[in-house]
Design an enzyme around this catalytic site. Structure first.
Site, PDB file in Angstrom:
ATOM      1  N   GLU A 232      -4.057   3.048   7.173  1.00 19.53           N
ATOM      2  CA  GLU A 232      -3.996   2.968   5.714  1.00 19.53           C
ATOM      3  C   GLU A 232      -4.726   4.184   5.134  1.00 19.53           C
ATOM      4  O   GLU A 232      -4.313   4.767   4.141  1.00 19.53           O
ATOM      5  CB  GLU A 232      -4.652   1.669   5.214  1.00 19.53           C
ATOM      6  CG  GLU A 232      -4.596   1.551   3.710  1.00 19.53           C
ATOM      7  CD  GLU A 232      -5.203   0.277   3.145  1.00 19.53           C
ATOM      8  OE1 GLU A 232      -5.018  -0.805   3.731  1.00 19.53           O
ATOM      9  OE2 GLU A 232      -5.872   0.379   2.112  1.00 19.53           O
TER      10      GLU A 232
ATOM     11  N   SER B  15     -10.216  -0.969   4.285  1.00 17.74           N
ATOM     12  CA  SER B  15      -9.344  -1.267   5.436  1.00 17.74           C
ATOM     13  C   SER B  15      -8.846   0.044   6.001  1.00 17.74           C
ATOM     14  O   SER B  15      -8.239   0.838   5.288  1.00 17.74           O
ATOM     15  CB  SER B  15      -8.114  -2.064   5.004  1.00 17.74           C
ATOM     16  OG  SER B  15      -8.460  -3.367   4.686  1.00 17.74           O
TER      17      SER B  15
ATOM     18  N   ARG C  14       0.844  -1.215   0.000  1.00 18.60           N
ATOM     19  CA  ARG C  14       0.000   0.000   0.000  1.00 18.60           C
ATOM     20  C   ARG C  14       0.875   1.259   0.000  1.00 18.60           C
ATOM     21  O   ARG C  14       0.579   2.233   0.688  1.00 18.60           O
ATOM     22  CB  ARG C  14      -0.914   0.040   1.237  1.00 18.60           C
ATOM     23  CG  ARG C  14      -1.868  -1.109   1.369  1.00 18.60           C
ATOM     24  CD  ARG C  14      -2.952  -1.087   0.295  1.00 18.60           C
ATOM     25  NE  ARG C  14      -3.992  -2.030   0.645  1.00 18.60           N
ATOM     26  CZ  ARG C  14      -3.934  -3.329   0.421  1.00 18.60           C
ATOM     27  NH1 ARG C  14      -2.893  -3.852  -0.194  1.00 18.60           N
ATOM     28  NH2 ARG C  14      -4.937  -4.108   0.789  1.00 18.60           N
TER      29      ARG C  14
HETATM   30  N1  EPU Z   1      -9.577 -11.348  11.062  1.00 21.62           N
HETATM   31  C1  EPU Z   1     -10.156 -11.448  12.303  1.00 21.62           C
HETATM   32  N2  EPU Z   1     -11.132 -10.555  12.628  1.00 21.62           N
HETATM   33  C2  EPU Z   1     -11.556  -9.612  11.760  1.00 21.62           C
HETATM   34  C3  EPU Z   1     -10.966  -9.514  10.488  1.00 21.62           C
HETATM   35  C4  EPU Z   1      -9.973 -10.400  10.142  1.00 21.62           C
HETATM   36  O1  EPU Z   1      -9.812 -12.289  13.107  1.00 21.62           O
HETATM   37  O2  EPU Z   1     -12.467  -8.868  12.125  1.00 21.62           O
HETATM   38  C5  EPU Z   1      -8.545 -12.340  10.678  1.00 21.62           C
HETATM   39  C6  EPU Z   1      -9.093 -13.328   9.656  1.00 21.62           C
HETATM   40  O3  EPU Z   1      -9.721 -14.413  10.281  1.00 21.62           O
HETATM   41  C7  EPU Z   1      -7.854 -13.752   8.936  1.00 21.62           C
HETATM   42  C8  EPU Z   1      -6.976 -12.515   8.970  1.00 21.62           C
HETATM   43  O4  EPU Z   1      -7.499 -11.675   9.998  1.00 21.62           O
HETATM   44  O5  EPU Z   1      -7.180 -14.770   9.643  1.00 21.62           O
HETATM   45  C9  EPU Z   1      -6.951 -11.773   7.647  1.00 21.62           C
HETATM   46  O6  EPU Z   1      -8.264 -11.346   7.307  1.00 21.62           O
HETATM   47  P1  EPU Z   1      -8.740 -11.140   5.795  1.00 21.62           P
HETATM   48  O7  EPU Z   1      -8.253 -12.248   4.964  1.00 21.62           O
HETATM   49  O8  EPU Z   1     -10.192 -10.833   5.816  1.00 21.62           O
HETATM   50  O9  EPU Z   1      -7.958  -9.884   5.264  1.00 21.62           O
HETATM   51  P2  EPU Z   1      -7.333  -8.632   5.969  1.00 21.62           P
HETATM   52  O10 EPU Z   1      -5.895  -8.896   6.250  1.00 21.62           O
HETATM   53  O11 EPU Z   1      -8.173  -8.241   7.113  1.00 21.62           O
HETATM   54  C10 EPU Z   1      -6.493  -7.568   3.721  1.00 21.62           C
HETATM   55  C11 EPU Z   1      -6.523  -6.241   3.033  1.00 21.62           C
HETATM   56  C12 EPU Z   1      -7.873  -6.008   2.353  1.00 21.62           C
HETATM   57  C13 EPU Z   1      -8.105  -7.128   1.369  1.00 21.62           C
HETATM   58  C14 EPU Z   1      -8.067  -8.464   2.123  1.00 21.62           C
HETATM   59  C15 EPU Z   1      -8.204  -9.663   1.225  1.00 21.62           C
HETATM   60  C16 EPU Z   1      -5.054  -4.768   4.240  1.00 21.62           C
HETATM   61  C17 EPU Z   1      -4.924  -3.619   5.171  1.00 21.62           C
HETATM   62  N3  EPU Z   1      -6.274  -5.182   3.987  1.00 21.62           N
HETATM   63  O12 EPU Z   1      -7.439  -7.524   4.793  1.00 21.62           O
HETATM   64  O13 EPU Z   1      -7.785  -4.789   1.634  1.00 21.62           O
HETATM   65  O14 EPU Z   1      -9.341  -6.988   0.696  1.00 21.62           O
HETATM   66  O15 EPU Z   1      -6.780  -8.591   2.794  1.00 21.62           O
HETATM   67  O16 EPU Z   1      -7.046  -9.843   0.487  1.00 21.62           O
HETATM   68  O17 EPU Z   1      -4.028  -5.252   3.754  1.00 21.62           O
HETATM   69  C18 EPU Z   1      -8.244  -2.451   1.675  1.00 21.62           C
HETATM   70  O18 EPU Z   1      -7.026  -2.273   1.602  1.00 21.62           O
HETATM   71  O19 EPU Z   1      -9.073  -1.488   1.725  1.00 21.62           O
HETATM   72  C19 EPU Z   1      -8.756  -3.818   1.779  1.00 21.62           C
HETATM   73  C20 EPU Z   1     -10.038  -4.082   1.971  1.00 21.62           C
END
Ligand code: EPU
Length: 350
Positions: free
Chosen positions: A331, A236, A165
């Protein structure tokens, strides 16, 4: 002639739905409009901000400068080999329109980035990413307008300092170059990127095509994230923090169920998990809340302002720091808050 609206509301220019006002608002439809703004003294560094759909911004009450909304349009096939195409896309095009158009044309590499809100120009600045892909994977070059000289300056992908990012346009050159178009190299061969486990699980074992993959991703996306037209947010809100291998070893002993994966020479942790474990998921402070299905997303519960978003973000980051010793980075970018007026960026001169 570019129209410049004084004392303009930014309500429809940010996905959080914050009713900030700006000293000036200019909607740019072609590159000549930027020349005109420069000639009229409206593009001084630190006194203007170029935006797409405002999907990663949190506005305060007043932006004491010019908000330049990039709305230039156009797609152009500028190169083709046996295996790939190079497509030049205007910064003001909607990113998801580009994804859908590419799939329909048989050009591949961005299926996993389907349905991400925002414009093509913002994607090149922010290096948007999801489900195992990042926009920088397919960027060939970025064309910009230099707000100091009025010249067109082109950067090859390798010169854009892309990271998670992140890019030079958010760091040393912040506020200097306005992205006007981006050239992407897309493949004529569909190679599905299925590293993200929920996608592989949803698709099962059979073969897939790009439309099915994009549809599947869109379903997964909207099962966890709020649709911008239904609920205000900036996607995010926090970045996923990266810690060293040593720090991770210590955390893992204390919290064996903490999700993490190796990245950027260390371990990337899940900010959503940390926030949820601090008890914030689904909670609100004032009119700003933490989304029920994804704790990484702060949402507008109805007419919230930038100060409410900032208070909630600070409270969450404070709790995560206290409980886990980890500093969360935003972010989303805060713009138009007391104290930022005419903040000059001291980026290096080229
Ligand atoms: N998790 C939790 N609780 C929550 C949310 C997530 O425990 O409320 C855990 C999930 O269970 C999982 C881990 O966190 O083990 C990762 O969660 P997820 O795969 O949903 O993705 P994320 O890391 O929360 C990132 C990006 C998103 C992108 C998703 C999917 C960032 C800051 N965010 O989120 O990007 O869509 O991966 O690839 O890197 C954005 O940048 O606006 C965005 C939505």
């Amino acid at each position: 002639m570019v129209s410049v609206v004084p004392n303009a509301s930014l309500l429809v220019y940010n996905t959080f739905g914050i009713d900030c006002r700006a000293r000036n608002l200019a909607v740019v439809e072609c590159e000549g409009d930027l020349d005109e703004l420069l000639r009229n003294g409206l593009l001084h560094r630190g006194e203007y901000i170029a935006i797409g759909q405002g999907s990663n911004l949190v506005f305060g009450e007043w932006y004491d400068g010019t908000v330049v909304v990039m709305r230039n349009k156009g797609f152009q096939l500028v190169g083709e080999t046996e295996s790939s195409v190079s497509v030049k896309v205007a910064a003001g095009e909607i990113w998801d329109d580009f994804v859908k158009k590419s799939i329909a044309s048989g050009w591949y590499g961005i299926e996993n980035l389907v349905a991400i809100p925002g414009t093509v120009g913002a994607a090149a600045v922010q290096n948007i990413g999801a489900y195992g892909s990042e926009s920088s994977d397919v960027v060939e070059s970025v064309e910009t307008f230099d707000s100091e000289t009025g010249n067109t300056v082109k950067f090859l992908a390798g010169e854009c300092a892309y990271g998670y990012r992140n890019s030079r346009f958010k760091q040393s050159d912040k506020g200097r170059y306005v992205v006007t178009s981006v050239t992407f190299r897309l493949s004529k061969t569909f190679t599905p990127q299925l590293d993200y486990k929920p996608i592989a699980d949803a698709l099962g074992t059979g073969s897939t095509n790009a439309s099915t993959l994009a549809d599947t991703i869109e379903c997964i996306r909207w099962s966890k994230l709020p649709k911008p037209d239904e609920m205000g947010s900036a996607g995010s809100f926090f970045k996923n923090p990266v810690v060293s291998m040593g720090e991770y070893e210590v955390l893992k002993m204390q919290y064996p169920d903490m999700p993490a994966h190796a990245a950027h020479g260390g371990y990337k942790l899940a900010a959503g998990w940390l926030i949820e474990k601090c008890g914030w998921k689904g909670r609100s402070l004032g009119r700003c809340g933490v989304y029920e299905k994804q704790a990484l997303v702060l949402v507008n519960r109805c007419g919230c302002n930038g100060n409410e978003v900032r208070k909630l973000a600070e409270a969450i980051a404070g709790d995560v720091k206290q409980k886990y010793g980890i500093s969360l980075e935003y972010e989303a970018e805060f713009v138009g808050f007391e104290g930022d007026r005419y903040k000059k960026h001291d980026g290096h001169k080229r």
